[in-house]
Scaffold this motif. Sequence first.
Motif, PDB file in Angstrom:
ATOM      1  N   ILE A  98       0.851  -1.184   0.000  1.00  0.00           N
ATOM      2  CA  ILE A  98       0.000   0.000   0.000  1.00  0.00           C
ATOM      3  C   ILE A  98       0.890   1.238   0.000  1.00  0.00           C
ATOM      4  CG2 ILE A  98      -1.752   1.296   1.281  1.00  0.00           C
ATOM      5  CD1 ILE A  98      -2.643  -1.450   2.435  1.00  0.00           C
ATOM      6  N   VAL A  99       0.592   2.151  -0.910  1.00  0.00           N
ATOM      7  CA  VAL A  99       1.354   3.399  -1.011  1.00  0.00           C
ATOM      8  C   VAL A  99       0.364   4.554  -1.029  1.00  0.00           C
ATOM      9  CG1 VAL A  99       3.064   4.706  -2.319  1.00  0.00           C
ATOM     10  CG2 VAL A  99       3.117   2.208  -2.382  1.00  0.00           C
ATOM     11  N   MET A 100       0.697   5.606  -0.284  1.00  0.00           N
ATOM     12  CA  MET A 100      -0.121   6.819  -0.281  1.00  0.00           C
ATOM     13  C   MET A 100       0.777   8.011  -0.598  1.00  0.00           C
ATOM     14  SD  MET A 100      -2.505   6.176   3.067  1.00  0.00           S
ATOM     15  CE  MET A 100      -1.126   5.714   4.107  1.00  0.00           C
ATOM     16  N   TRP A 101       0.267   8.909  -1.435  1.00  0.00           N
ATOM     17  CA  TRP A 101       1.012  10.096  -1.833  1.00  0.00           C
ATOM     18  C   TRP A 101       0.209  11.356  -1.553  1.00  0.00           C
ATOM     19  CZ3 TRP A 101       0.518   5.911  -5.206  1.00  0.00           C
ATOM     20  CH2 TRP A 101       1.694   5.284  -5.622  1.00  0.00           C
ATOM     21  N   THR A 102       0.946  12.466  -1.400  1.00  0.00           N
ATOM     22  CA  THR A 102       0.370  13.799  -1.359  1.00  0.00           C
ATOM     23  C   THR A 102       0.887  14.542  -2.584  1.00  0.00           C
ATOM     24  OG1 THR A 102       0.342  13.804   1.053  1.00  0.00           O
ATOM     25  CG2 THR A 102       0.207  15.954  -0.036  1.00  0.00           C
ATOM     26  N   GLY A 119     -10.733  14.709   1.674  1.00  0.00           N
ATOM     27  CA  GLY A 119      -9.998  15.969   1.739  1.00  0.00           C
ATOM     28  C   GLY A 119      -9.749  16.498   3.133  1.00  0.00           C
ATOM     29  N   SER A 120      -9.683  15.618   4.122  1.00  0.00           N
ATOM     30  CA  SER A 120      -9.417  16.067   5.492  1.00  0.00           C
ATOM     31  C   SER A 120      -7.922  16.299   5.696  1.00  0.00           C
ATOM     32  CB  SER A 120      -9.927  15.032   6.497  1.00  0.00           C
ATOM     33  OG  SER A 120      -9.042  13.931   6.567  1.00  0.00           O
ATOM     34  N   GLU A 121      -7.573  16.871   6.837  1.00  0.00           N
ATOM     35  CA  GLU A 121      -6.162  17.101   7.153  1.00  0.00           C
ATOM     36  C   GLU A 121      -5.380  15.799   7.260  1.00  0.00           C
ATOM     37  OE1 GLU A 121      -5.286  19.713  10.398  1.00  0.00           O
ATOM     38  OE2 GLU A 121      -6.790  21.166   9.766  1.00  0.00           O
ATOM     39  N   SER A 152      -6.007  13.102   5.466  1.00  0.00           N
ATOM     40  CA  SER A 152      -6.054  12.400   4.186  1.00  0.00           C
ATOM     41  C   SER A 152      -4.765  12.559   3.396  1.00  0.00           C
ATOM     42  CB  SER A 152      -7.193  12.943   3.317  1.00  0.00           C
ATOM     43  OG  SER A 152      -8.439  12.712   3.893  1.00  0.00           O
ATOM     44  N   LYS A 153      -4.453  11.559   2.623  1.00  0.00           N
ATOM     45  CA  LYS A 153      -3.467  11.650   1.548  1.00  0.00           C
ATOM     46  C   LYS A 153      -4.286  11.796   0.267  1.00  0.00           C
ATOM     47  CE  LYS A 153      -0.185  11.255   4.404  1.00  0.00           C
ATOM     48  NZ  LYS A 153       0.288  12.524   4.903  1.00  0.00           N
ATOM     49  N   ASP A 154      -3.656  12.187  -0.813  1.00  0.00           N
ATOM     50  CA  ASP A 154      -4.400  12.506  -2.031  1.00  0.00           C
ATOM     51  C   ASP A 154      -4.729  11.304  -2.907  1.00  0.00           C
ATOM     52  OD1 ASP A 154      -4.442  15.284  -1.478  1.00  0.00           O
ATOM     53  OD2 ASP A 154      -2.392  15.461  -2.230  1.00  0.00           O
ATOM     54  N   ILE A 155      -3.861  10.305  -2.899  1.00  0.00           N
ATOM     55  CA  ILE A 155      -4.053   9.138  -3.755  1.00  0.00           C
ATOM     56  C   ILE A 155      -3.446   7.926  -3.070  1.00  0.00           C
ATOM     57  CG2 ILE A 155      -1.958   9.639  -5.102  1.00  0.00           C
ATOM     58  CD1 ILE A 155      -3.501   8.577  -7.602  1.00  0.00           C
ATOM     59  N   VAL A 156      -4.077   6.778  -3.257  1.00  0.00           N
ATOM     60  CA  VAL A 156      -3.604   5.548  -2.625  1.00  0.00           C
ATOM     61  C   VAL A 156      -3.540   4.424  -3.654  1.00  0.00           C
ATOM     62  CG1 VAL A 156      -5.904   4.808  -1.870  1.00  0.00           C
ATOM     63  CG2 VAL A 156      -3.893   4.002  -0.637  1.00  0.00           C
ATOM     64  N   LEU A 157      -2.546   3.578  -3.492  1.00  0.00           N
ATOM     65  CA  LEU A 157      -2.385   2.376  -4.312  1.00  0.00           C
ATOM     66  C   LEU A 157      -2.430   1.171  -3.390  1.00  0.00           C
ATOM     67  CD1 LEU A 157       0.158   1.530  -7.019  1.00  0.00           C
ATOM     68  CD2 LEU A 157       0.248   0.261  -4.896  1.00  0.00           C
ATOM     69  N   TYR A 158      -3.200   0.179  -3.779  1.00  0.00           N
ATOM     70  CA  TYR A 158      -3.262  -1.101  -3.069  1.00  0.00           C
ATOM     71  C   TYR A 158      -2.903  -2.162  -4.097  1.00  0.00           C
ATOM     72  CZ  TYR A 158      -5.298  -5.399  -1.309  1.00  0.00           C
ATOM     73  OH  TYR A 158      -5.488  -6.700  -0.925  1.00  0.00           O
ATOM     74  N   SER A 159      -1.915  -2.994  -3.794  1.00  0.00           N
ATOM     75  CA  SER A 159      -1.527  -4.045  -4.736  1.00  0.00           C
ATOM     76  C   SER A 159      -1.157  -5.318  -4.000  1.00  0.00           C
ATOM     77  CB  SER A 159      -0.376  -3.575  -5.635  1.00  0.00           C
ATOM     78  OG  SER A 159       0.706  -3.095  -4.864  1.00  0.00           O
ATOM     79  N   GLU A 160      -1.197  -6.425  -4.735  1.00  0.00           N
ATOM     80  CA  GLU A 160      -0.931  -7.746  -4.159  1.00  0.00           C
ATOM     81  C   GLU A 160       0.123  -8.483  -4.972  1.00  0.00           C
ATOM     82  OE1 GLU A 160      -4.710  -9.731  -4.211  1.00  0.00           O
ATOM     83  OE2 GLU A 160      -5.457  -8.603  -2.489  1.00  0.00           O
ATOM     84  N   PHE A 161       0.968  -9.221  -4.226  1.00  0.00           N
ATOM     85  CA  PHE A 161       2.044 -10.017  -4.811  1.00  0.00           C
ATOM     86  C   PHE A 161       2.114 -11.348  -4.080  1.00  0.00           C
ATOM     87  CE2 PHE A 161       2.869  -5.582  -5.298  1.00  0.00           C
ATOM     88  CZ  PHE A 161       3.268  -5.472  -6.615  1.00  0.00           C
ATOM     89  N   ALA A 162       2.575 -12.367  -4.756  1.00  0.00           N
ATOM     90  CA  ALA A 162       2.669 -13.697  -4.149  1.00  0.00           C
ATOM     91  C   ALA A 162       3.764 -13.751  -3.082  1.00  0.00           C
ATOM     92  CB  ALA A 162       2.909 -14.756  -5.221  1.00  0.00           C
TER      93      ALA A 162
END
Length: 96
Positions: A5-9, A47-49, A51-61
Amino acid sequence: MIKHIVMWTFKEGVGEAEKLEMKRQLEALKGVAPTLIDIEVGLDVLGSEQSKDIVLYSEFASMDDLKAYANHPAHLKVGAFIKPLVCERHAVDYEV
């Protein structure tokens, strides 16, 4: 299984078109980076304080598969697109 999981601003002034293009490019990695099992990308709607702007959720074996993805040329190309758009990045990797 590894969940990544990655979150960016976003930096000030990043436009809606660039945000949507980032989302599109990340989602397009599915089927291109062979070790990527699944990916989901979402733009924040609250859009709260906190919050981050975008999130990625990914899965790997496995962690090895996540490392292979991290070094895949398509992933590196997307990363080069993302880097100038963001000012913060947070990540969590965990095993289930």
